[in-house]
Design a protein around this motif. Structure first.
Motif, PDB file in Angstrom:
ATOM      1  N   GLU A  87       0.836  -1.213   0.000  1.00  0.00           N
ATOM      2  CA  GLU A  87       0.000   0.000   0.000  1.00  0.00           C
ATOM      3  C   GLU A  87       0.867   1.257   0.000  1.00  0.00           C
ATOM      4  O   GLU A  87       0.634   2.184  -0.783  1.00  0.00           O
ATOM      5  N   GLU A  88       1.871   1.276   0.867  1.00  0.00           N
ATOM      6  CA  GLU A  88       2.718   2.463   0.953  1.00  0.00           C
ATOM      7  C   GLU A  88       3.610   2.620  -0.279  1.00  0.00           C
ATOM      8  O   GLU A  88       3.864   3.729  -0.728  1.00  0.00           O
ATOM      9  N   ARG A  89       4.061   1.489  -0.814  1.00  0.00           N
ATOM     10  CA  ARG A  89       4.910   1.559  -2.006  1.00  0.00           C
ATOM     11  C   ARG A  89       4.128   2.141  -3.192  1.00  0.00           C
ATOM     12  O   ARG A  89       4.618   3.011  -3.913  1.00  0.00           O
ATOM     13  N   LEU A  90       2.903   1.659  -3.341  1.00  0.00           N
ATOM     14  CA  LEU A  90       2.081   2.167  -4.444  1.00  0.00           C
ATOM     15  C   LEU A  90       1.692   3.625  -4.207  1.00  0.00           C
ATOM     16  O   LEU A  90       1.622   4.419  -5.158  1.00  0.00           O
ATOM     17  N   ALA A  91       1.453   3.969  -2.942  1.00  0.00           N
ATOM     18  CA  ALA A  91       1.119   5.371  -2.631  1.00  0.00           C
ATOM     19  C   ALA A  91       2.285   6.284  -3.028  1.00  0.00           C
ATOM     20  O   ALA A  91       2.073   7.356  -3.614  1.00  0.00           O
ATOM     21  N   ARG A 122       4.521   5.647  -5.328  1.00  0.00           N
ATOM     22  CA  ARG A 122       4.620   5.660  -6.787  1.00  0.00           C
ATOM     23  C   ARG A 122       3.570   6.596  -7.389  1.00  0.00           C
ATOM     24  O   ARG A 122       3.854   7.341  -8.329  1.00  0.00           O
ATOM     25  N   LEU A 123       2.369   6.562  -6.821  1.00  0.00           N
ATOM     26  CA  LEU A 123       1.310   7.443  -7.313  1.00  0.00           C
ATOM     27  C   LEU A 123       1.653   8.905  -7.028  1.00  0.00           C
ATOM     28  O   LEU A 123       1.376   9.782  -7.864  1.00  0.00           O
ATOM     29  N   ALA A 124       2.240   9.147  -5.869  1.00  0.00           N
ATOM     30  CA  ALA A 124       2.620  10.526  -5.546  1.00  0.00           C
ATOM     31  C   ALA A 124       3.677  11.027  -6.528  1.00  0.00           C
ATOM     32  O   ALA A 124       3.628  12.180  -6.973  1.00  0.00           O
ATOM     33  N   ALA A 126       4.065   9.990  -9.590  1.00  0.00           N
ATOM     34  CA  ALA A 126       3.373  10.221 -10.866  1.00  0.00           C
ATOM     35  C   ALA A 126       2.572  11.517 -10.812  1.00  0.00           C
ATOM     36  O   ALA A 126       2.518  12.268 -11.798  1.00  0.00           O
ATOM     37  N   ALA A 127       1.964  11.782  -9.659  1.00  0.00           N
ATOM     38  CA  ALA A 127       1.184  13.021  -9.513  1.00  0.00           C
ATOM     39  C   ALA A 127       2.080  14.237  -9.612  1.00  0.00           C
ATOM     40  O   ALA A 127       1.723  15.242 -10.241  1.00  0.00           O
ATOM     41  N   VAL A 128       3.251  14.156  -8.993  1.00  0.00           N
ATOM     42  CA  VAL A 128       4.207  15.271  -9.074  1.00  0.00           C
ATOM     43  C   VAL A 128       4.655  15.467 -10.513  1.00  0.00           C
ATOM     44  O   VAL A 128       4.750  16.596 -11.001  1.00  0.00           O
ATOM     45  N   MET A 151       2.941  14.847 -13.065  1.00  0.00           N
ATOM     46  CA  MET A 151       1.828  15.477 -13.787  1.00  0.00           C
ATOM     47  C   MET A 151       1.743  16.957 -13.471  1.00  0.00           C
ATOM     48  O   MET A 151       1.236  17.734 -14.263  1.00  0.00           O
ATOM     49  N   ARG A 152       2.221  17.339 -12.272  1.00  0.00           N
ATOM     50  CA  ARG A 152       2.151  18.750 -11.892  1.00  0.00           C
ATOM     51  C   ARG A 152       3.256  19.559 -12.554  1.00  0.00           C
ATOM     52  O   ARG A 152       3.122  20.756 -12.698  1.00  0.00           O
ATOM     53  N   LEU A 195       2.325  21.632 -15.436  1.00  0.00           N
ATOM     54  CA  LEU A 195       1.532  22.769 -14.987  1.00  0.00           C
ATOM     55  C   LEU A 195       2.445  23.909 -14.563  1.00  0.00           C
ATOM     56  O   LEU A 195       2.261  25.053 -14.926  1.00  0.00           O
TER      57      LEU A 195
END
Lengths: 211, 223
Positions: free
Chosen positions: A68-72, A74-76, A78-80, A82-83, A86
């Motif tokens: 759960e934490e590893r994927l969190a 990785r998603l963070a 990816a989110a960065v 994506m930012r 911007l």
């Protein structure tokens, strides 16, 4: 054939109602109290038993905390990522630009009436509906799309960068760190040696010519 | 669990007496709308949606694939795809979807279904580990009851695992994820009536399967 289909649909609907109640724990409470639900009585016994079993045995499985934490993370990341676009200027948007009275962007248009123009300028320049709603073509101020935000940001960054480089080159007390001093000494030595070798070569060639 | 409501959305745009008298439009609110909107504004906010639906997506993948590593892989791909495509997500909640409906959840599970289908195609085999999976479900502290619980859970899992793919998916979504028929219909791309029939037939098959197994196990005990 149609009758069979209708019967199947009715049975399926009854099962669905029973499952709604079962998953909301209404049926289990009713059975515990000795008053079974109406839908349960009309249900196929095999289907009912299976539903009760599956309700108990099919449980939700949770992943490991580590996953759960590893994927969190990785998603963070990816989110960065994506930012970043911007921040680099994708947030710039096209808005209606209304030039001032002294700036004539449309030479063919009739000049707006003095005084009336100030009243017509809306407080928010990014409201194209208001401009379009203006019925009088003589009063309509020509609009130009203008990309702001990203462009301004990049321009400001460029100006700041140029100013910083100029300051670095022009300031009196240049870099005084040991590494900078060493680099400067090496560069000066190279310059001196190259100049010296050039002068010596020229002197030798001049001497040969004189001979 | 937060319950959605019917939100009154003010009709904007257009000036004039006709639009001023127009009644406000009633729109069904998606349960996840605030979180989705926050994530669309700032992708880092996607974490809230991830935490909310991680276990559900993982469970669905685990029941479909029967392997923890494959399920983790599918879960990871699902959430990464959802994050990448969140800007294109459009809420389509209708009052007919019922209370507690989430079109985001349906959308997320559609992605999960596609990811799992791709993994199925890649390995070309069926779930193979219902017994091991059931062993995880049994309470490890209940030593006496553990074996019975494990056997019963394994039997139920095996019976579900033997169902055709569509029926199995419908049953898992209904019992494990506790989704409504409308949500399952949205995920599987079928009508609500078809989903009801799928689940009804699946339950009858599982019931007969479990009854037959119970009879045969009693017979073997007697022998």
């Amino acid at each position: 054939m149609t009758l069979d289909r209708d019967t199947a649909a009715t049975d399926a609907l009854l099962t669905d109602l029973y499952l709604d109640a079962l998953l909301a724990s209404v049926v289990l409470d009713a059975v515990a109290a000795g008053t079974p639900d109406d839908a349960a009585g009309q249900l196929d016994p095999a289907a009912r038993r299976a539903a009760d079993r599956l309700r108990h045995d099919l449980v939700r499985v949770h992943p490991s905390f580590r996953f759960e934490e590893r994927l969190a993370t990785r998603l963070a990341e990816a989110a960065v990522a994506m930012r970043v676009p911007l921040a680099a200027g994708a947030e710039g948007r096209v808005i209606a630009f209304r030039p001032g009275p002294g700036l004539d962007l449309d030479p063919g248009a009739a000049p707006p009436e003095a005084g009336a123009d100030r009243e017509e300028v809306p407080p928010n320049p990014s409201a194209p509906e208001r401009i379009e709603a203006d019925g009088d073509p003589a009063r309509r101020v020509p609009t130009r799309p203008l990309l702001i935000g990203g462009a301004l940001t990049s321009a400001a960054l460029s100006i700041a960068g140029a100013a910083f480089v100029a300051w670095r080159l022009g300031r009196p007390g240049r870099a005084s760190t040991p590494m900078a001093r060493a680099a400067r000494a090496v560069r000066d030595a190279r310059l001196t040696s190259s100049l010296g070798s050039t002068v010596a070569t020229r002197a030798r060639s001049t001497a040969r010519r004189l001979d | 669990m937060a319950r959605p409501g019917l939100g009154r959305v003010k009709v904007t745009g257009g000036a004039g007496p006709a639009s001023a008298d127009r009644p406000a439009r009633i729109a069904h609110l998606d349960r996840d709308r605030p979180l989705v909107e926050a994530a669309q504004r700032d992708p880092l906010q996607f974490d809230s949606l991830y935490r909310r639906y991680l276990a559900q997506v993982y469970s669905f993948a685990f029941y479909e694939l029967g392997d923890h590593h494959d399920a983790e892989d599918a879960t990871e791909r699902t959430f990464l795809a959802a994050l990448a495509g969140l800007g294109r997500f459009e809420e389509r909640a209708r009052p007919a979807d019922g209370d507690g409906a989430s079109t985001f959840r349906v959308w997320l599970f559609q992605i999960a279904r596609n990811v799992i289908a791709n993994q199925h195609r890649g390995r070309r085999r069926h779930p193979q580990a219902p017994l091991e999976a059931a062993a995880l479900v049994a309470d490890p502290l209940d030593v006496e009851g553990g074996a019975t619980t494990r056997d019963e859970a394994a039997a139920a899992w095996q019976a579900v695992g033997r169902l055709p793919a569509d029926r199995r998916r419908a049953v898992v979504l209904r019992f494990v994820e506790e989704m409504s028929t409308a949500e399952i219909a949205g995920i599987l791309g079928r009508s609500e009536g078809a989903v009801r029939v799928l689940i009804h037939r699946a339950l009858r098959t599982v019931g007969r399967d479990l009854d037959g197994r119970g009879t045969s196990s009693h017979d073997s005990d007697r022998r």
